[in-house]
Design a protein around this motif. Structure first.
Motif, PDB file in Angstrom:
ATOM      1  N   VAL A 156      56.370 114.403  34.924  1.00  0.00           N
ATOM      2  CA  VAL A 156      55.135 114.954  34.359  1.00  0.00           C
ATOM      3  C   VAL A 156      55.198 116.470  34.517  1.00  0.00           C
ATOM      4  CG1 VAL A 156      52.633 115.108  34.632  1.00  0.00           C
ATOM      5  CG2 VAL A 156      53.790 112.895  34.861  1.00  0.00           C
ATOM      6  N   VAL A 157      55.113 117.170  33.390  1.00  0.00           N
ATOM      7  CA  VAL A 157      55.060 118.629  33.450  1.00  0.00           C
ATOM      8  C   VAL A 157      53.590 119.045  33.471  1.00  0.00           C
ATOM      9  CG1 VAL A 157      55.759 120.804  32.398  1.00  0.00           C
ATOM     10  CG2 VAL A 157      57.201 118.773  32.152  1.00  0.00           C
ATOM     11  N   VAL A 158      53.224 119.838  34.471  1.00  0.00           N
ATOM     12  CA  VAL A 158      51.850 120.327  34.561  1.00  0.00           C
ATOM     13  C   VAL A 158      51.853 121.779  34.115  1.00  0.00           C
ATOM     14  CG1 VAL A 158      49.805 120.539  36.026  1.00  0.00           C
ATOM     15  CG2 VAL A 158      51.552 118.811  36.559  1.00  0.00           C
ATOM     16  N   ALA A 159      51.091 122.067  33.078  1.00  0.00           N
ATOM     17  CA  ALA A 159      51.008 123.429  32.545  1.00  0.00           C
ATOM     18  C   ALA A 159      49.662 123.570  31.849  1.00  0.00           C
ATOM     19  CB  ALA A 159      52.141 123.688  31.557  1.00  0.00           C
ATOM     20  N   TYR A 160      49.075 124.778  31.888  1.00  0.00           N
ATOM     21  CA  TYR A 160      47.741 124.938  31.288  1.00  0.00           C
ATOM     22  C   TYR A 160      47.739 126.030  30.225  1.00  0.00           C
ATOM     23  CZ  TYR A 160      46.743 129.213  34.008  1.00  0.00           C
ATOM     24  OH  TYR A 160      46.754 130.479  34.524  1.00  0.00           O
ATOM     25  N   GLY A 161      46.658 126.027  29.440  1.00  0.00           N
ATOM     26  CA  GLY A 161      46.427 127.089  28.459  1.00  0.00           C
ATOM     27  C   GLY A 161      47.537 127.176  27.429  1.00  0.00           C
ATOM     28  N   SER A 162      47.846 128.403  27.006  1.00  0.00           N
ATOM     29  CA  SER A 162      48.868 128.620  25.979  1.00  0.00           C
ATOM     30  C   SER A 162      50.203 128.042  26.402  1.00  0.00           C
ATOM     31  CB  SER A 162      49.071 130.116  25.745  1.00  0.00           C
ATOM     32  OG  SER A 162      47.853 130.723  25.467  1.00  0.00           O
ATOM     33  N   ILE A 163      50.520 128.145  27.684  1.00  0.00           N
ATOM     34  CA  ILE A 163      51.811 127.655  28.170  1.00  0.00           C
ATOM     35  C   ILE A 163      51.853 126.134  28.055  1.00  0.00           C
ATOM     36  CG2 ILE A 163      53.332 127.530  30.206  1.00  0.00           C
ATOM     37  CD1 ILE A 163      53.174 130.297  28.776  1.00  0.00           C
ATOM     38  N   GLY A 164      50.734 125.492  28.361  1.00  0.00           N
ATOM     39  CA  GLY A 164      50.652 124.038  28.212  1.00  0.00           C
ATOM     40  C   GLY A 164      50.963 123.624  26.789  1.00  0.00           C
ATOM     41  N   ARG A 165      50.453 124.422  25.881  1.00  0.00           N
ATOM     42  CA  ARG A 165      50.655 124.105  24.479  1.00  0.00           C
ATOM     43  C   ARG A 165      52.114 124.319  24.057  1.00  0.00           C
ATOM     44  NH1 ARG A 165      47.223 126.482  20.140  1.00  0.00           N
ATOM     45  NH2 ARG A 165      48.405 126.050  18.267  1.00  0.00           N
ATOM     46  N   ILE A 166      52.741 125.365  24.566  1.00  0.00           N
ATOM     47  CA  ILE A 166      54.155 125.625  24.235  1.00  0.00           C
ATOM     48  C   ILE A 166      55.044 124.538  24.855  1.00  0.00           C
ATOM     49  CG2 ILE A 166      56.075 127.269  24.475  1.00  0.00           C
ATOM     50  CD1 ILE A 166      53.902 129.513  24.465  1.00  0.00           C
ATOM     51  N   VAL A 167      54.678 124.153  26.099  1.00  0.00           N
ATOM     52  CA  VAL A 167      55.428 123.086  26.781  1.00  0.00           C
ATOM     53  C   VAL A 167      55.339 121.786  25.977  1.00  0.00           C
ATOM     54  CG1 VAL A 167      55.414 121.580  28.812  1.00  0.00           C
ATOM     55  CG2 VAL A 167      55.302 124.070  29.108  1.00  0.00           C
ATOM     56  N   LYS A 168      54.191 121.570  25.354  1.00  0.00           N
ATOM     57  CA  LYS A 168      54.021 120.345  24.557  1.00  0.00           C
ATOM     58  C   LYS A 168      55.076 120.279  23.435  1.00  0.00           C
ATOM     59  CE  LYS A 168      50.282 117.854  22.233  1.00  0.00           C
ATOM     60  NZ  LYS A 168      48.862 117.955  21.849  1.00  0.00           N
ATOM     61  N   SER A 169      55.340 121.432  22.828  1.00  0.00           N
ATOM     62  CA  SER A 169      56.371 121.464  21.786  1.00  0.00           C
ATOM     63  C   SER A 169      57.738 121.115  22.364  1.00  0.00           C
ATOM     64  CB  SER A 169      56.444 122.860  21.150  1.00  0.00           C
ATOM     65  OG  SER A 169      55.197 123.198  20.613  1.00  0.00           O
ATOM     66  N   THR A 170      58.019 121.635  23.556  1.00  0.00           N
ATOM     67  CA  THR A 170      59.295 121.322  24.210  1.00  0.00           C
ATOM     68  C   THR A 170      59.385 119.817  24.445  1.00  0.00           C
ATOM     69  OG1 THR A 170      58.886 123.361  25.443  1.00  0.00           O
ATOM     70  CG2 THR A 170      60.819 122.081  26.078  1.00  0.00           C
ATOM     71  N   ILE A 171      58.263 119.257  24.937  1.00  0.00           N
ATOM     72  CA  ILE A 171      58.264 117.830  25.269  1.00  0.00           C
ATOM     73  C   ILE A 171      58.470 116.974  24.018  1.00  0.00           C
ATOM     74  CG2 ILE A 171      56.726 115.962  26.062  1.00  0.00           C
ATOM     75  CD1 ILE A 171      55.867 117.901  28.293  1.00  0.00           C
ATOM     76  N   LYS A 172      57.863 117.388  22.903  1.00  0.00           N
ATOM     77  CA  LYS A 172      58.055 116.653  21.649  1.00  0.00           C
ATOM     78  C   LYS A 172      59.549 116.575  21.323  1.00  0.00           C
ATOM     79  CE  LYS A 172      53.729 117.454  19.240  1.00  0.00           C
ATOM     80  NZ  LYS A 172      53.004 118.419  18.429  1.00  0.00           N
ATOM     81  N   LYS A 173      60.218 117.698  21.449  1.00  0.00           N
ATOM     82  CA  LYS A 173      61.640 117.756  21.120  1.00  0.00           C
ATOM     83  C   LYS A 173      62.447 116.862  22.089  1.00  0.00           C
ATOM     84  CE  LYS A 173      65.489 120.935  20.678  1.00  0.00           C
ATOM     85  NZ  LYS A 173      65.977 122.263  21.053  1.00  0.00           N
ATOM     86  N   LEU A 174      62.127 116.975  23.378  1.00  0.00           N
ATOM     87  CA  LEU A 174      62.876 116.196  24.373  1.00  0.00           C
ATOM     88  C   LEU A 174      62.632 114.700  24.187  1.00  0.00           C
ATOM     89  CD1 LEU A 174      62.390 118.424  27.558  1.00  0.00           C
ATOM     90  CD2 LEU A 174      64.455 118.184  26.156  1.00  0.00           C
ATOM     91  N   ARG A 175      61.408 114.343  23.822  1.00  0.00           N
ATOM     92  CA  ARG A 175      61.104 112.929  23.550  1.00  0.00           C
ATOM     93  C   ARG A 175      61.962 112.403  22.400  1.00  0.00           C
ATOM     94  NH1 ARG A 175      58.448 108.857  26.393  1.00  0.00           N
ATOM     95  NH2 ARG A 175      57.364 109.942  28.023  1.00  0.00           N
TER      96      ARG A 175
END
Ligand SMILES: Cc1ncc(C[n+]2csc(CCOP(=O)(O)OP(=O)(O)O)c2C)c(N)n1
Ligand code: SF4
Lengths: 254, 355
Positions: free
Chosen positions: B253-272
């Motif tokens: 589980v990656v914990v990240a908030y705000g703009s960074i949380g949103r950028i991390v979400k893109s990373t996670i989509k790719k890794l998924r």
């Protein structure tokens, strides 16, 4: 009351009937009494928002029966601005000492006056930081000994005492600025009249109302109350002249 | 006011300003600082147009103190600023919290310490959630990740401020403030005009004068005040909010908030897409922190990685949440650089691979 008794003097409704915490001979009490009387006489008690400042006067909210909020040190004019903008229909009054208003709060007082906020500020100048134990204030007289100017204020290092009523009188948003003194009954009567003017310009929405009162701090001046009154007459008034420095009512009425 | 079904293409800053006005904002006080200038600029025209008051204060100090006066009157008030400006507001924020005055404060976090830079950063997390001013107090902190969320959370912020009689902070950053996105504006159905009627200052008519203060000198009175505040903060702790993405079967589980949380979400989509079992936990309330839900994830045996745009601040709250079960890795993207989703791929894969 029996038939023979005539009520010649009563407590104003704005004043709460409790003993104050001031030192004997301190003129914060006189100022607050005048303010309370005026609020009552002018029918403002139930419409007033009081901003209290930091310093010996902070407990003013215990002595005046009005709605009040406490401001951080020096920031009362900004707090008053917020209150007046939120409730322009209310009478907004603030009360500050010289350390509070002329030192840490210099920016707030200047800009509040310059914006012409429709508020009234009572400024008690006792030439010293009272509450914190008598340190040098921006209004401390040259040569005056305080706990942080043990050899007396030195103008070449510490500057000259600041004359606030004159400075405020220069600003565009000011509707009324005056200096009075509380050293004798005659001057106290004049002080009340001038305070009334500062209140009236707010009621007429003419702008910023400012009243500077030369007051005693017998404790930190290390003087008896009587000697302290004499000091106002002999030392303070020659440097801090009494008078009206701006009065828009004269211009508008004239 | 916005029409139903309307879509706006606006910056995060403007979304915040519009959301506040939709929420019934009456008084805004501000002072220019990049990257949040769009907020006072928008307010200066839009707020007077709906009968509100805009003041460009002489400083952040004055602006925050104007909030004290307006909030004491029980009206909806707000200020916005960015990092150095928020530091200057801290004295007033402490007084607002101490006197229990509801208001909204926006921080579009830029790089620090000191003058730093005007680019994005999450360096003000500690200042926001731990109370950057003096004394024991807490401020509710909400961290939007999109322009729409910024709009929605500002409206929520006013409700929370009045519910708890407490300042609420919106913590964004230069990315959120400056990016443009489609936003669907909406107006809350009912805004209670009488909020604060039992405590606000309105003139002591037919009653004793009210005193809003933070000075408690007599023996025991400050302790009693603190007890009251503590109970209030405990009540607040029940209310937490987060976004959970791809978390059910996630090993990490990656914990990240705000703009960074949103950028991390893109990373996670790719890794998924590449078959990696990672998910995102994006806290939206930073105070109160969603500790309970994080702990539940820890109990399920998940591993954790905290990613922030700073040297490591929120990671302390993540670790506190899960400390009885496990730990969290940390990756800090240095303020002064702008991250892309690619920047987070390697640290995530490293954590996933385990030590
Ligand atoms: C930010 C901050 N700095 C310093 C103080 C300490 N302090 C309390 S009262 C005071 C001086 C007030 O002096 P003055 O305004 O002259 O009022 P007086 O007590 O003489 O009536 C100071 C410095 C404070 N409360 N807050
Ligand atoms: S210290 Fe001075 S200003 Fe304060 S109450 Fe005593 S006499 Fe008055």
């Amino acid at each position: 009351m029996s038939e023979q008794e005539i009520l010649a003097f009563d407590k104003a409704d704005a004043l709460v009937d409790i003993p104050t915490h001031y030192c004997p001979g301190c003129q914060h009490g006189v100022t607050q009494r005048l303010a309370g009387e005026l609020l009552s006489e002018m029918g403002l008690t139930e419409n007033t928002l009081l901003i209290t400042a930091i310093g010996c006067s902070v407990f003013l909210y215990n002595y005046l029966n009005v709605d009040s909020v406490e401001a951080p040190h020096g920031r009362a004019p900004a707090v008053a601005t917020g209150a007046k903008r939120a409730r322009p229909d209310k009478f907004v009054l603030s009360y500050q000492g010289d350390g509070d208003l002329a030192s840490i709060g210099m920016a707030e007082i200047m800009h509040c006056a310059n914006r012409g906020e429709n508020i009234s500020i009572i400024f008690v100048n006792n030439t010293v930081y009272g509450m914190t134990g008598g340190q040098m204030a921006p209004t401390t007289m040259v040569g005056q000994k305080t706990t942080t100017s043990p050899a007396g204020r030195n103008a070449s290092k510490e500057g000259m005492p600041i004359r606030m009523a004159e400075i405020i009188g220069q600003l565009g948003g000011t509707a009324f600025s005056a200096r009075v003194a509380l050293n004798n009954v005659k001057n106290i009567r004049k002080a009340k009249k001038a305070m009334k003017k500062a209140f009236e310009v707010q009621q007429k929405e003419l702008g910023f109302g400012f009243i500077e009162l030369l007051a005693t701090c017998p404790t930190n001046w290390r003087m008896t109350p009587i000697k302290a009154n004499e000091r106002i007459e002999e030392e303070l008034i020659p440097y801090f002249p009494l008078g009206v420095f701006k009065d828009l009512t004269v211009e508008t009425e004239g | 006011m916005s029409k139903n079904g309307e879509k706006l293409f606006i910056k995060g800053n403007e979304a915040i300003a519009r959301g506040a006005i939709a929420a019934g904002l009456k008084c805004y006080f501000g002072y220019p600082i990049t990257p949040q200038n769009d907020i006072p600029e928008y307010m200066s025209a839009a707020l007077p147009a709906v009968g509100g008051e805009f003041v460009q204060a002489e400083s952040e100090v004055a602006a925050a103190n104007m909030l004290i006066g307006a909030a004491a009157c029980g009206v909806r008030s707000m200020t916005s600023s960015s990092s150095p400006g928020i530091s200057l507001k801290q004295e007033a924020i402490s007084y607002l919290a101490g006197s229990q005055l509801p208001t909204v404060i926006v921080n579009m976090n830029r790089g620090g310490p000191g003058l730093g830079d005007i680019g994005p950063s999450q360096g003000d997390y500690f200042q926001a959630v731990k109370g950057g001013g003096h004394g024991d107090y807490r401020v509710l902190v909400l961290a939007p990740g999109t322009c729409q969320e910024a709009y929605d959370l500002v409206i929520k912020a006013f409700d929370l401020a009045f519910k708890y009689r407490n300042p609420v902070m919106i913590l964004g950053d230069a990315i959120l403030g400056q990016m443009k996105e489609p936003v669907s504006p909406w107006t809350p159905e009912k805004i209670d005009e009488n909020e604060g009627h039992d405590w606000r200052l309105c003139g002591a008519k037919g009653r004793k004068g009210r005193i809003l203060k933070s000075l408690f000198l007599s023996e025991g009175s400050l302790a009693a005040h603190h007890e009251h505040l503590q109970n209030k903060y405990a009540d607040m702790a029940e209310f937490t909010q987060q976004e959970e993405y791809q978390i059910d079967d996630a090993e990490l589980v990656v914990v990240a908030y705000g703009s960074i949380g949103r950028i991390v979400k893109s990373t996670i989509k790719k890794l998924r897409n590449n078959g990696h079992k990672v998910g995102l936990f994006r806290p939206i309330t930073l105070y109160p922190f969603p500790s309970g839900d994080l702990k539940k994830l820890a109990e399920q045996g998940k591993k954790f990685l905290t990613i922030e745009h700073n040297l490591g601040q929120m990671v302390e709250d993540v670790r506190l949440s899960i400390r009885t079960i496990t730990d969290s890795d940390f990756f800090g993207f240095l303020p002064g650089n702008l991250p892309t989703p690619d920047d987070f791929e390697e640290p995530i894969l490293k954590s996933l691979g385990g030590k």
